[in-house]
Design an enzyme around this catalytic site. Structure first.
Site, PDB file in Angstrom:
ATOM      1  N   SER A 128       0.780  -0.487  -0.437  1.00  0.00           N
ATOM      2  CA  SER A 128       0.148   0.192  -0.278  1.00  0.00           C
ATOM      3  C   SER A 128       0.714   1.075  -0.405  1.00  0.00           C
ATOM      4  O   SER A 128       1.421   1.406  -1.293  1.00  0.00           O
ATOM      5  CB  SER A 128      -0.536  -0.248   1.555  1.00  0.00           C
ATOM      6  OG  SER A 128      -1.852   0.846   1.441  1.00  0.00           O
ATOM      7  N   GLU A 155      -2.100  -3.371  -8.069  1.00  0.00           N
ATOM      8  CA  GLU A 155      -3.193  -3.507  -7.214  1.00  0.00           C
ATOM      9  C   GLU A 155      -3.941  -1.943  -6.664  1.00  0.00           C
ATOM     10  O   GLU A 155      -2.906  -1.071  -6.774  1.00  0.00           O
ATOM     11  CB  GLU A 155      -2.693  -4.178  -6.076  1.00  0.00           C
ATOM     12  CG  GLU A 155      -2.111  -3.796  -5.130  1.00  0.00           C
ATOM     13  CD  GLU A 155      -2.617  -3.311  -4.489  1.00  0.00           C
ATOM     14  OE1 GLU A 155      -4.048  -3.127  -3.794  1.00  0.00           O
ATOM     15  OE2 GLU A 155      -1.523  -1.816  -3.022  1.00  0.00           O
ATOM     16  N   HIS A 192      -4.974  -5.740  -1.306  1.00  0.00           N
ATOM     17  CA  HIS A 192      -6.082  -4.826  -0.228  1.00  0.00           C
ATOM     18  C   HIS A 192      -7.063  -6.062   0.067  1.00  0.00           C
ATOM     19  O   HIS A 192      -6.619  -6.463  -1.203  1.00  0.00           O
ATOM     20  CB  HIS A 192      -6.741  -3.679  -0.898  1.00  0.00           C
ATOM     21  CG  HIS A 192      -5.703  -2.512  -0.206  1.00  0.00           C
ATOM     22  ND1 HIS A 192      -4.848  -2.036  -1.150  1.00  0.00           N
ATOM     23  CD2 HIS A 192      -5.280  -1.865   1.233  1.00  0.00           C
ATOM     24  CE1 HIS A 192      -3.701  -1.000  -0.604  1.00  0.00           C
ATOM     25  NE2 HIS A 192      -3.639  -1.416   0.554  1.00  0.00           N
TER      26      HIS A 192
END
Length: 321
Positions: A139, A225, A295
């Protein structure tokens, strides 16, 4: 509706089959040989270069998991520090990272938290030392993982310290130098690609374009992602990547999990998969979607810079020993 920042934190063309092999730089190859697996007795330092986390955050499971491996996890009080929505000022967070990376007794750096802030630490002056070290995060931490590989240092693992026991075991196996199983996705464009892995959150990497911290993607297998981004925003970001010439020399491309709010798609809109396939499917390279990465669960760990093979016909991403 949860904000994107909250979501990030909660995550704490058909072609003939070809093989494209990418070569690492001599510096990176040398560094890869020097990076030893984590052994019992290894020291791991927790850091939080992003958004503040609740001081009552329960890290007991993480401590227990490290204890099981006989790894000593250090959790400094600074990980729960707070300055506005950051875990300390930019200078403080940069100092924390510098201390962890420059401590010769620390074998690995593990990020807790997420949100937003790691790129500000890079902008504030944090620089990686010349010696490699294991690091774990995803992230917001993608900016640090990308910068680590851009500096020619292996050891960055895109993954989470949370999740199921099976997910954690894969991370442990990578840190201990053991083989791991291929990841299964959905094939979209045939072909076989080989090259070093570059794994990242799309939004974070998009905001590194034009900086020294985005590594070369020539010959790489790129895995993307994201979370909390509507299809039209993903379309916008991938269009920027295309316009900047960043996708033209990839060996292969794959996508992990992309999630968004239901009302982000209106009748007649492109779906997320349609956008990903339309923006990435005409590059003349293998394309795989829906890998168990990013995630949500599972978030299977992948090591940046490691040689890998992407099979666009079977939808498999495998590490090359």
């Amino acid at each position: 509706m949860q904000s994107r920042r909250t979501l990030l934190i909660s995550g704490a063309s058909t072609i003939a089959s070809t093989v494209v092999t990418a070569l690492l730089s001599p510096r990176a190859m040398s560094a890869q040989r020097r990076l030893a697996p984590l052994k019992p007795g290894a020291r791991i330092r927790a850091v939080n270069p992003g958004t503040w986390i609740d001081p009552d955050t329960d890290l007991k499971l993480l401590l227990e998991r490290c204890d099981e491996q006989r790894w000593h996890l250090e959790i400094p009080a600074a990980v729960t520090r707070q300055w506005r929505y950051f875990s300390g000022t930019d200078r403080e967070r940069s100092s924390d990272l510098t201390a962890a990376w420059n401590d010769p007794t620390v074998d690995a750096v593990l990020t807790v938290g997420g949100g937003w802030g790691a790129a500000r630490v890079l902008e504030a002056g944090f620089r990686f030392p010349r010696h490699p070290k294991w690091s774990l995060g995803f992230s917001d931490t993608s900016s640090l993982l990308l910068a680590q590989w851009a500096a020619g240092l292996p050891g960055g693992i895109h993954g989470s310290s949370g999740g199921t026991d099976a997910q954690w075991q894969r991370t442990v196996d990578l840190l201990r130098g053991r083989p791991v199983e291929p990841l299964q996705g959905e094939p979209r464009r045939r072909g076989i690609a080989r090259g070093p892995l570059v794994v990242t959150n799309l939004t974070v990497a998009t905001h590194l374009i034009g900086t020294r911290w985005l590594p070369s993607l020539k010959g790489a297998i790129l895995v993307l992602e994201d979370v909390g981004e509507a299809p039209y925003r993903v379309d916008r970001m991938l269009t920027q990547w295309r316009s900047a010439g960043l996708l033209q020399h990839l060996a292969g491309v794959a996508c992990g999990r992309f999630s968004w709010a239901k009302d982000d798609i209106l009748p007649g809109d492109f779906t997320m998969e349609e956008i990903l396939e339309e923006r990435l499917g005409d590059l003349g390279i293998p394309l795989v979607l829906n890998l168990p990465v990013g995630h949500g669960r599972p978030n299977e760990a992948l090591p940046l810079g490691s040689q890998a093979q992407l099979d666009g016909q079977r939808g498999l991403l495998s590490l090359i020993p």
